[in-house]
Design a protein around this motif. Sequence first.
Motif: not given
Length: 194
Positions: A62-74, A84-91
Amino acid sequence: SGLFNGSNSIIGQLNFRPSQDLNLGVIYARSYNSDGNNITGGTGSSAANRPFGSTAAPVPVSANHYSFLASYKLTPSFVLSGWAGFVEANRETTDGGRASSSNYAVSLAFPDFGQKGNNLAFILGIPPKLNSRSGTGLAVSPDNSTSYHLEALYKVKLSDNLDLTPGLLLITNPEHNSANPTEYVGTIRTTFKF
């Protein structure tokens, strides 16, 4: 099989638009893989995709997936984006085990570059990488190096219904292994709109 006994993923996404030029997003996914494969969707290293290794019998994860996104029109002709993405997995066995992986990317886009409808973009990031893992009887080690994915692409609008996008990818330390030589990949994507 199905939602309660087989592999599944449940995903939620929130988008925020504090201003006309700034977009932010947060994504959470909860996954269960009955065979422990493709924890990072098959896009990462072998260790990140299968952090608890291969065994004769399937190992549920099982796993928890976290993602953060940003976009800026300068400016109207320059957009800075990233994620950025992070995954925490458990057997999910009596032996247990935990693993974590991460990925990120930054992109520079130049809308209407050359002519209206064209788009020039550059991307720099790392594919999913196994950062740590714990548990008994595991043959998989965290990735020992860092692979960088560099990409340049140029979308050319040929008509209202047809786009052509040539690109070049450079991947250093494939599989997050410094012993692997740099890879170069040329791409051409054709998009038809109906």
